[in-house]
Design an enzyme around this catalytic site. Structure first.
Site, PDB file in Angstrom:
ATOM      1  N   LYS A  36      13.886   5.174  20.303  1.00  0.00           N
ATOM      2  CA  LYS A  36      15.188   5.260  19.280  1.00  0.00           C
ATOM      3  C   LYS A  36      15.081   4.412  18.209  1.00  0.00           C
ATOM      4  O   LYS A  36      16.138   4.368  17.393  1.00  0.00           O
ATOM      5  CB  LYS A  36      16.090   4.531  20.489  1.00  0.00           C
ATOM      6  CG  LYS A  36      16.259   5.147  21.742  1.00  0.00           C
ATOM      7  CD  LYS A  36      16.957   6.498  21.497  1.00  0.00           C
ATOM      8  CE  LYS A  36      17.151   7.125  23.128  1.00  0.00           C
ATOM      9  NZ  LYS A  36      17.752   8.474  22.881  1.00  0.00           N
ATOM     10  N   SER A 256      11.627   5.243  32.343  1.00  0.00           N
ATOM     11  CA  SER A 256      11.918   6.679  32.087  1.00  0.00           C
ATOM     12  C   SER A 256      10.621   7.249  31.478  1.00  0.00           C
ATOM     13  O   SER A 256      10.323   8.326  31.751  1.00  0.00           O
ATOM     14  CB  SER A 256      12.909   6.720  30.721  1.00  0.00           C
ATOM     15  OG  SER A 256      12.660   5.944  29.655  1.00  0.00           O
TER      16      SER A 256
END
Length: 291
Positions: A36, A256
């Site tokens: 991110k 994840s």
């Protein structure tokens, strides 16, 4: 010194099993510890270049964690105030990282990403804050189209192209941005989206609580399902188990990333293919309270 100047150019790591290889883009090596960082830096740089931000302004974002950490890092280095709206069931490590960066956290009900987004929008409109808007911002995809996708293509050393790009989606920006860039180079490569088995929204099911933080945020958001060749689901406990197994081999990544690697391995085995590319989204340290 701005750490955000050093976002990107992460290595592509081979994770081998039998004759097959999952190639993981090591995004945990970014300054803020996750993929991110790319999107957050891209959005803020664009806002500054286009005079949408001035010194001392306030930023606000709804997040499951890593995006908030990335924006909090940038806000700290550039002198902005950062408000983060997040469902309360996200990891305690994330909340502590926000605090260390000086960001201010507002929590909503567990799993309520729609509520977090609505509250962010309301506060930004009422108070005049800058809305980072990761879930609907085309710059999210452009960040990966113009950086991550190009890096993967340049780092690829094998004569034959990868068989698939396989990764989970939160906003969908990484999958769509990387996927569109790589399909220009390798048009026959498959695009496989991964979501939690407990929240199979892209598969046509209902959103639900799950433990694969960072993906399966309850909506398709930026994902164009016409572009995606297949959607696969991974149970939370299997993603956690894979993350632990990767750590036992020396690669300590988040849940994840465990889901991504597991989905890629299963897809390669099922289709008798050799190579898949995925994203190792973040560091494992922000999941101790969950693992």
């Amino acid at each position: 010194m701005q750490l955000s100047n050093y976002v990107g150019n992460t290595p592509l790591i081979p994770i081998e099993f039998g004759d097959m290889t999952v190639w993981g883009k090591a995004e945990f090596m970014n300054p803020g510890g996750s993929v991110k960082d790319r999107m957050a830096t891209y959005i803020i740089n664009d806002a500054e270049a286009n005079k949408k931000l001035k010194p001392g302004d306030t930023l606000c974002e709804a997040t499951s964690g890593n995006t908030g950490i990335a924006f909090a890092m940038i806000a700290a280095e550039r002198g902005y105030t950062m408000y983060i709206v997040m469902p309360s069931n996200m990891s305690e490590e994330r909340k502590k990282i926000f605090n260390y960066y000086g960001a201010r956290l507002i929590e909503v009900d567990p799993g309520d990403f729609d509520g977090a987004i609505a509250l962010r929008d309301k506060m930004c409109e009422k108070k005049g804050w800058f809305n980072c808007n990761q879930f609907h911002n085309p710059l999210n995809m452009l960040a990966h189209y113009n950086t991550t996708g190009i890096e993967i293509w340049k780092q690829w050393k094998k004569l034959s192209p990868p068989d698939a790009l396989i990764l989970g989606t939160g906003t969908g920006g990484t999958l769509m941005g990387c996927g569109k860039r790589l399909k220009e180079v390798w048009p026959h490569m498959k695009i496989i989206a991964v979501e939690p088995e407990e929240s199979p929204v892209m598969s046509g099911g209902e959103p639900g609580l799950h433990g694969i933080q960072g993906i399966g945020d309850g909506s398709k958001f930026l994902v164009d399902l016409d572009f995606v060749d297949q959607v696969v689901t991974i149970p939370t406990e299997m993603a956690k188990k894979k993350a632990r197994l990767l750590a036992a081999d020396g690669l300590f990544v988040g849940i994840s990333a465990g889901a991504n690697v597991l989905a890629a391995q299963e897809w390669l085995l099922r289709h008798n293919k050799d190579n898949a590319v995925t994203i190792l989204c973040d560091r494992g340290e922000r999941y101790f309270s969950c693992l």
